[in-house]
Write a protein that holds these residues in place. Structure first.
Motif, short mmCIF file in Angstrom:
data_model
loop_
_atom_site.label_atom_id
_atom_site.label_comp_id
_atom_site.label_asym_id
_atom_site.label_seq_id
_atom_site.Cartn_x
_atom_site.Cartn_y
_atom_site.Cartn_z
N TYR A 137 0.69 -6.23 -3.35
CA TYR A 137 0.09 -5.21 -2.32
C TYR A 137 -1.15 -5.22 -2.24
O TYR A 137 -1.81 -5.27 -3.24
N TYR A 141 -4.12 -2.82 -0.22
CA TYR A 141 -4.41 -1.48 0.33
C TYR A 141 -5.94 -1.27 0.49
O TYR A 141 -6.87 -2.06 -0.27
N LEU A 143 -6.38 6.00 1.99
CA LEU A 143 -5.63 5.02 1.45
C LEU A 143 -4.64 4.41 2.40
O LEU A 143 -3.78 5.02 2.68
N GLU A 144 -4.70 3.21 2.86
CA GLU A 144 -3.89 2.64 3.69
C GLU A 144 -3.30 1.18 3.33
O GLU A 144 -4.26 0.44 2.88
N PHE A 145 -2.26 1.03 3.43
CA PHE A 145 -1.55 -0.34 3.43
C PHE A 145 -2.11 -1.41 4.25
O PHE A 145 -2.51 -1.27 5.43
N GLN A 176 4.37 0.82 -8.34
CA GLN A 176 3.40 0.04 -8.28
C GLN A 176 2.26 0.30 -8.97
O GLN A 176 1.97 1.50 -9.46
N PHE A 207 5.77 9.73 -5.49
CA PHE A 207 4.71 9.51 -6.27
C PHE A 207 3.48 10.49 -6.41
O PHE A 207 3.02 10.90 -5.31
N TYR A 218 -0.28 9.76 -7.75
CA TYR A 218 -1.15 8.97 -8.40
C TYR A 218 -2.70 10.00 -8.59
O TYR A 218 -2.73 10.75 -7.96
N PHE A 265 -3.35 11.86 -5.37
CA PHE A 265 -2.92 11.35 -4.31
C PHE A 265 -1.21 11.30 -4.57
O PHE A 265 -0.93 11.01 -5.10
N ASN A 268 7.40 6.25 -0.39
CA ASN A 268 8.13 5.15 0.26
C ASN A 268 9.51 5.23 0.53
O ASN A 268 10.18 6.09 -0.24
N LEU A 302 3.69 1.82 0.13
CA LEU A 302 3.32 3.26 -0.15
C LEU A 302 2.40 3.75 1.17
O LEU A 302 1.58 3.15 1.54
N PHE A 350 0.26 6.99 1.76
CA PHE A 350 -0.61 7.91 0.79
C PHE A 350 -1.06 9.29 1.81
O PHE A 350 -1.28 9.13 2.87
#
Lengths: 116, 116
Positions: free
Chosen positions: A33, A35, A43-45, A105, B34, B36, B90, B94, B104, B106
């Motif tokens: 992945y 990001y 935080l963006e995918f 992840q 999650f 993080y 964070f 998902n 994910l 966030f």
């Protein structure tokens, strides 16, 4: 064991130039992945590779962004004609993919990109 | 699509104080959850995760989180913080469906400063 590694750790470039960011996932992880972490967007995918399937590119912000994954391992994220708004930390993560829909992840240290 | 809200952007507290960080998500289906953590100068590390089963999960460094399905919440707690808990936290989610691809989503993050 070795974690996710990324290179370079920092990159300064001029507006309009192309950049390539590299990610080495954890050995054995078939999912990878990308990001982006930026001040304005959090935080963006960006994009997701799963085994030999076509990548999920739904998070790429424009057609200037592309990524590839060679041999099911190393991935390269390319940004063409960089703009100042591309300045961010680009994070790579990898995970197992056992079809269980519950994988963790693991993130690399990121590449900090500054576009002048 | 999922979204994640972290209500506190900044938290300042003294050592030995208790910490609770809020996280709410919006998604109608089944999710993985999650937390993080990103310590200063370090990369994102997994603190804890919830996949299924006991809604109270324990993670590293004395952290725990409780999944309350009816409230769409996954709040993080630590009874007594240390200076070394200074970091950005964070929350991420998902969806447990193939179409989501494990990517994910966030929250915006919460910066926690623990004063010695």
């Amino acid at each position: 064991g070795a974690g996710v590694s990324q290179s370079p750790s920092n990159k300064v470039t001029e507006k309009g130039k192309d950049v390539e960011l590299r990610c080495d996932p954890i050995s054995g992880h078939t999912a990878l992945y990308w990001y982006r972490q930026s001040l304005g967007q959090g935080l963006e995918f960006l994009i997701y590779f799963q085994g030999n399937s076509a990548p999920d590119k739904s998070g790429l912000p424009s057609d200037r962004f592309s990524a590839e994954r060679t041999g099911g391992s190393v991935s390269t994220l390319t940004i063409q004609r960089t703009q100042q708004e591309d300045s961010a930390v680009y994070l790579c993560a990898s995970s197992l993919d056992r079809g269980l829909f519950q994988e963790t992840q693991y993130f690399g240290p990121g590449t900090r990109l500054l576009v002048l | 699509a999922q979204s994640v809200s972290q209500h506190n952007h900044h938290v300042i507290l003294s050592e030995a104080a208790s910490l609770e960080l809020g996280c709410n998500y919006s998604y109608g289906g089944t999710v993985n959850l999650f937390w993080y953590v990103q310590y200063p100068g370090q990369h994102l590390q997994l603190l804890l995760k919830y996949f299924s089963g006991d809604p109270l999960v324990k993670g590293i460094k004395g952290f725990e989180a409780e999944f309350i399905k009816s409230k769409f919440s996954f709040n993080l707690r630590k009874p007594s913080v240390q200076w070394s808990d200074t970091a950005e936290y964070f929350c991420a989610v998902n969806a447990k469906i193939k179409a989501a691809g494990n990517k994910l989503t966030f929250g915006g993050g919460t910066r926690v400063l623990v004063k010695p």
